[in-house]
Design a protein around this motif. Structure first.
Motif, short mmCIF file in Angstrom:
data_model
loop_
_atom_site.label_atom_id
_atom_site.label_comp_id
_atom_site.label_asym_id
_atom_site.label_seq_id
_atom_site.Cartn_x
_atom_site.Cartn_y
_atom_site.Cartn_z
N TRP A 128 0.85 -1.18 0.00
CA TRP A 128 0.00 0.00 0.00
C TRP A 128 0.89 1.24 0.00
O TRP A 128 1.65 1.47 0.93
CB TRP A 128 -0.91 -0.03 1.23
N LEU A 129 0.84 2.03 -1.08
CA LEU A 129 1.66 3.23 -1.27
C LEU A 129 3.15 2.96 -1.09
O LEU A 129 3.91 3.83 -0.66
CB LEU A 129 1.22 4.35 -0.32
N GLY A 130 3.59 1.76 -1.42
CA GLY A 130 5.00 1.42 -1.32
C GLY A 130 5.49 1.14 0.09
O GLY A 130 6.67 0.92 0.30
N LEU A 131 4.59 1.17 1.06
CA LEU A 131 4.97 0.93 2.45
C LEU A 131 4.99 -0.58 2.71
O LEU A 131 4.47 -1.37 1.93
CB LEU A 131 3.98 1.62 3.37
N PRO A 132 5.55 -1.02 3.83
CA PRO A 132 5.62 -2.46 4.13
C PRO A 132 4.25 -3.12 4.30
O PRO A 132 4.12 -4.32 4.13
CB PRO A 132 6.41 -2.53 5.43
N ARG A 133 3.22 -2.36 4.61
CA ARG A 133 1.88 -2.93 4.81
C ARG A 133 1.34 -3.45 3.48
O ARG A 133 1.41 -2.77 2.46
CB ARG A 133 0.95 -1.85 5.35
N THR A 134 0.80 -4.67 3.48
CA THR A 134 0.23 -5.24 2.25
C THR A 134 -1.27 -5.38 2.39
O THR A 134 -1.79 -5.60 3.48
CB THR A 134 0.84 -6.61 1.92
N VAL A 135 -1.94 -5.24 1.26
CA VAL A 135 -3.39 -5.43 1.16
C VAL A 135 -3.65 -6.27 -0.07
O VAL A 135 -2.80 -6.40 -0.96
CB VAL A 135 -4.13 -4.07 1.06
N GLN A 136 -4.82 -6.86 -0.15
CA GLN A 136 -5.18 -7.64 -1.33
C GLN A 136 -5.53 -6.68 -2.46
O GLN A 136 -6.30 -5.75 -2.29
CB GLN A 136 -6.38 -8.55 -1.02
N GLY A 137 -4.94 -6.91 -3.61
CA GLY A 137 -5.18 -6.03 -4.74
C GLY A 137 -4.75 -6.66 -6.05
O GLY A 137 -4.44 -7.85 -6.12
N GLN A 138 -4.71 -5.83 -7.09
CA GLN A 138 -4.31 -6.28 -8.41
C GLN A 138 -2.89 -5.79 -8.69
O GLN A 138 -2.52 -4.68 -8.29
CB GLN A 138 -5.23 -5.72 -9.48
N ALA A 139 -2.14 -6.60 -9.39
CA ALA A 139 -0.78 -6.24 -9.79
C ALA A 139 -0.57 -6.63 -11.24
O ALA A 139 -1.05 -7.68 -11.68
CB ALA A 139 0.24 -6.93 -8.90
N LEU A 140 0.12 -5.78 -11.97
CA LEU A 140 0.51 -6.10 -13.34
C LEU A 140 1.93 -6.63 -13.27
O LEU A 140 2.84 -5.95 -12.82
CB LEU A 140 0.45 -4.85 -14.22
N THR A 141 2.10 -7.89 -13.68
CA THR A 141 3.40 -8.55 -13.58
C THR A 141 3.92 -8.87 -14.98
O THR A 141 3.15 -9.01 -15.93
CB THR A 141 3.32 -9.84 -12.76
#
Length: 189
Positions: A128-141
């Motif tokens: 989330w905003l590049g911070l260590p906290r993660t949330v479920q979301g979409q990523a383009l890989t």
């Protein structure tokens, strides 16, 4: 007050008919970001530039006081803050006919289209905003032909796309279209 240069760029970014409509020119050899920087990134850079301007003002005050060492320290710190703001604005994914470039704050990695085997959107935990906290979301890989791990290109929770899911979908579709155009067959999924 109307700003015609913003109106023209907004219409260019809102066009959906072809993959290179993100910019008004059609030169595919120039590196371009296929999406606008997000409001979080622009706001942070604006605050850093404001801080840098105050630091430059402090540099002038210290220079008039006659402290050469203090002037040089203030000037160096101001230039560091301004450079950080500009680097923050440059960060993101850039494309050209030559390949795919991932620009981060501290480094840049370029991969030729011939090395890209797959670009796809996946559901996964994202920062989330590049911070260590993660949330479920979409990523383009992206996956490279050499098997080396490429960093995540875009997420829907980074500074460019937080609360802008339509913009994330449009940017992901644009990058997949670039991959379909210039990468070997089967790169965009």
């Amino acid at each position: 007050m109307p700003l015609p240069f913003l109106t023209a760029s907004d219409s260019a970014f809102d066009a959906h008919d072809e993959f290179d409509a993100a910019l008004p020119h059609a030169d595919h050899d120039q590196w371009r970001r296929p999406y606008r920087p997000g409001p979080w990134r622009v706001a942070a850079a604006a605050l850093l530039l404001l801080l840098g301007s105050f630091m430059l003002l402090a540099t002038v005050v210290v220079a008039f006081a006659g402290a050469l060492t203090g002037t040089l320290v203030c000037l160096g710190a101001a230039l560091l803050v301004i450079g950080s703001a500009l680097r923050m604005l440059r960060a993101g994914v850039w494309v050209s006919r030559a390949g795919l470039r991932r620009v981060s704050f501290f480094g840049t990695r370029t991969v030729a289209w011939s090395e890209v085997t797959e670009i796809r959107t996946v559901q996964q935990p994202v920062r989330w905003l590049g911070l260590p906290r993660t949330v479920q979301g979409q990523a383009l890989t992206a996956a490279a032909r050499s098997g080396s791990a490429l960093p995540v290109l875009l997420t829907d929770h980074n500074a460019d796309f937080l609360s802008r899911t339509e913009a994330f979908d449009r940017a992901a579709d644009t990058l997949e279209a670039w991959a379909a155009e210039y990468a070997p067959a089967g790169a965009a999924s």
